[in-house]
Design a protein around this motif. Structure first.
Motif, PDB file in Angstrom:
ATOM      1  N   LEU A   1       0.970  -1.195  -0.029  1.00 42.70           N
ATOM      2  CA  LEU A   1      -0.023   0.025  -0.026  1.00 42.70           C
ATOM      3  C   LEU A   1       0.763   1.249  -0.018  1.00 42.70           C
ATOM      4  N   LYS A   2       0.680   2.216  -0.904  1.00 50.50           N
ATOM      5  CA  LYS A   2       1.297   3.301  -0.953  1.00 50.50           C
ATOM      6  C   LYS A   2       1.000   4.538  -0.510  1.00 50.50           C
ATOM      7  N   GLU A   3      -0.292   4.501   0.429  1.00 48.62           N
ATOM      8  CA  GLU A   3      -0.686   5.909   1.012  1.00 48.62           C
ATOM      9  C   GLU A   3       0.068   6.382   2.020  1.00 48.62           C
ATOM     10  N   ALA A   4       0.010   7.681   2.006  1.00 53.67           N
ATOM     11  CA  ALA A   4       0.782   8.400   3.003  1.00 53.67           C
ATOM     12  C   ALA A   4       0.065   8.296   4.447  1.00 53.67           C
ATOM     13  N   ILE A   5       0.807   7.620   5.533  1.00 57.56           N
ATOM     14  CA  ILE A   5       0.046   7.844   6.442  1.00 57.56           C
ATOM     15  C   ILE A   5       0.200   9.295   7.740  1.00 57.56           C
ATOM     16  N   VAL A   6      -0.926   9.725   7.989  1.00 59.61           N
ATOM     17  CA  VAL A   6      -1.088  11.202   8.780  1.00 59.61           C
ATOM     18  C   VAL A   6      -0.885  10.803  10.112  1.00 59.61           C
TER      19      VAL A   6
ATOM     20  N   LYS B   1      -5.170   9.812   4.392  1.00 57.42           N
ATOM     21  CA  LYS B   1      -6.142  10.829   4.126  1.00 57.42           C
ATOM     22  C   LYS B   1      -7.389   9.954   3.938  1.00 57.42           C
ATOM     23  N   THR B   2      -7.249   8.941   3.214  1.00 59.36           N
ATOM     24  CA  THR B   2      -8.392   8.275   2.867  1.00 59.36           C
ATOM     25  C   THR B   2      -8.866   7.067   3.671  1.00 59.36           C
ATOM     26  N   ASN B   3      -8.098   6.374   4.128  1.00 61.62           N
ATOM     27  CA  ASN B   3      -8.410   5.020   4.867  1.00 61.62           C
ATOM     28  C   ASN B   3      -7.695   4.990   6.063  1.00 61.62           C
ATOM     29  N   SER B   4      -8.310   4.073   7.172  1.00 56.92           N
ATOM     30  CA  SER B   4      -7.718   3.667   8.328  1.00 56.92           C
ATOM     31  C   SER B   4      -7.692   2.251   8.285  1.00 56.92           C
ATOM     32  N   TYR B   5      -6.624   1.984   9.059  1.00 52.26           N
ATOM     33  CA  TYR B   5      -6.196   0.443   9.243  1.00 52.26           C
ATOM     34  C   TYR B   5      -5.648   0.079  10.876  1.00 52.26           C
ATOM     35  N   ILE B   6      -6.050  -1.245  10.786  1.00 55.67           N
ATOM     36  CA  ILE B   6      -5.396  -1.705  12.298  1.00 55.67           C
ATOM     37  C   ILE B   6      -3.956  -2.427  11.916  1.00 55.67           C
TER      38      ILE B   6
ATOM     39  N   PRO C   1      -8.269  -3.840   7.332  1.00 51.03           N
ATOM     40  CA  PRO C   1      -9.194  -2.686   7.418  1.00 51.03           C
ATOM     41  C   PRO C   1      -9.914  -2.256   8.698  1.00 51.03           C
ATOM     42  N   TYR C   2      -9.977  -1.081   8.960  1.00 50.51           N
ATOM     43  CA  TYR C   2     -10.619  -0.570  10.109  1.00 50.51           C
ATOM     44  C   TYR C   2     -12.058  -0.577   9.882  1.00 50.51           C
ATOM     45  N   VAL C   3     -12.639  -0.989  11.065  1.00 48.88           N
ATOM     46  CA  VAL C   3     -14.196  -1.075  10.738  1.00 48.88           C
ATOM     47  C   VAL C   3     -14.701   0.323  10.864  1.00 48.88           C
ATOM     48  N   LYS C   4     -15.393   0.913  10.102  1.00 44.50           N
ATOM     49  CA  LYS C   4     -15.944   2.310  10.041  1.00 44.50           C
ATOM     50  C   LYS C   4     -16.864   2.340  11.157  1.00 44.50           C
ATOM     51  N   ASN C   5     -16.679   3.655  11.560  1.00 44.23           N
ATOM     52  CA  ASN C   5     -17.750   4.212  12.649  1.00 44.23           C
ATOM     53  C   ASN C   5     -18.058   3.195  13.844  1.00 44.23           C
ATOM     54  N   SER C   6     -16.781   2.479  14.108  1.00 42.38           N
ATOM     55  CA  SER C   6     -17.029   1.550  15.416  1.00 42.38           C
ATOM     56  C   SER C   6     -16.188   1.696  16.563  1.00 42.38           C
TER      57      SER C   6
END
Ligand code: GN1
Ligand code: MG
Length: 333
Positions: A15-20, A39-44, A99-104
């Protein structure tokens, strides 16, 4: 964790996204867990404790096998699987990304009966969707995990090897616990007489993800212990962690009690979906698992805290006392 390091792990997963930002998740007594945000995703991101889970590769196979099955069966909850179906080894550490479970959100203690019912429903659906799964397809990654007699032997070994100071501090709890050890032998007998099912083996309250602002469960997570077993391991652990409204970390030992309505709500949820014998022993399951947890915490305390993470001196003793107190209340049910 440094941003640069987290970035390199993400890259390792392709994955090439920049972590903020990175946030450490404090719950969980074995693995280390972080939330990574781009900016767009969250991960565990989790570092697996390979001392506790030496067979983590077989554990991963179990997670994927069950995950694929549930997907085919349209299991109505999220079941977040490790990204790429793989773990990443970096030096001596093993990492997994999910993947992070959204809104959890997860809780360390219960605040409504709605949460209890929703969690029991989720566990019921989990069993239902796996009812025709052949448990022989799962590997036993932690042999004797909830085996009562093994837990007794580990406790006795700890008693022999413990330092004098910790032995002295725990003498009265040890004496009380020793009188109740036969419960763990009864536990083995009862479990051996019940059907083998796919068991989560770690259904404590903070392993259920709830939707923010509602009582709805979104997912049952933390899947390292998926194995064949008996339902009392799971439903017992639900009773243990949901009925103790102060939570297992409370130092307010004399205030620890069990909420009877919560125990009743859990038992009620399962009364139509299990065998009669399983139902008959649900409350015993809660009692035995609570006692087992007290023995496990005390054993680790005597072993100088080598298994459960601690943040302060004597934390495992406090946990053992908390569970002992809960056990005494459950015994009166
Ligand atoms: C451990 O890692 P965590 O917090 O999900 C333990 C459970 C105990 C629990 C007590 C593999 O779970 O069995 O019930 O702590 N997991 C293992 O909080 O031993
Ligand atoms: Mg766990």
């Amino acid at each position: 964790m440094e941003l640069k390091f987290a970035q390199s792990i993400l890259l390792g997963f392709g994955l090439k996204e920049a972590i903020v930002s990175i946030k450490r998740v404090e719950s969980g007594l074995i693995n280390s867990t972080f939330v990574l945000n781009s900016k767009t995703n969250s991960y565990i991101l989790q570092a697996i404790n390979t001392n506790v889970f030496p067979s983590y590769e077989e554990g991963l196979k179990n997670i994927l096998t069950v995950g694929n099955w549930l997907k085919k069966k349209n299991y109505p909850y999220s079941f977040p699987l490790p990204i790429n179906g793989q773990y990443l080894k970096v030096k001596n550490e093993v990492w997994r990304l999910m993947p992070y479970v959204k809104n959890s959100v997860s809780y360390n203690r219960v605040s409504s009966l709605g949460q209890v019912k929703s969690a029991a429903n989720c566990l019921g659906e989990f069993y239902h969707h796996l009812s025709d799964f052949n448990t022989k397809n799962l590997l036993v990654t932690l042999p004797n995990f909830h085996h009562g007699n093994t837990i007794i032997l580990k406790f006795e070994e700890a008693l022999l090897n413990s330092n004098q100071e910790r032995l002295l501090l725990t003498r009265s709890l040890i004496n009380e616990i020793e009188k109740e050890l036969p419960i763990l032998n009864k536990w083995d007998e009862v479990c051996n007489s019940l059907p083998k099912r796919v068991i989560h083996y770690d259904t404590k309250i903070n392993n259920f993800l709830f939707e923010k602002k509602t009582d709805k469960v979104l997912a049952l997570i933390d899947l390292d212990t998926l194995m064949p077993g008996c339902v009392l391991s799971d439903i017992g652990d639900m009773i243990r962690t949901y009925s103790n409204t102060l939570g297992e970390e409370s130092k307010d030992i004399s205030e620890v009690t069990c909420n009877k309505d919560i125990v009743a709500a859990i038992v009620n949820k399962f009364k139509d979906s299990l065998t009669l014998r399983e139902i008959e022993y649900l409350i015993f399951g809660g009692l035995a698992i609570t006692f087992m947890q007290s023995v496990r915490f005390l054993t680790d305390y005597l072993n100088n805290d080598i298994y459960y993470k601690t943040n302060y001196e004597n934390q495992n003793l406090v946990r053992a006392e908390n569970q002992w107190r809960l056990f005494l209340h459950l015994k009166k049910l």
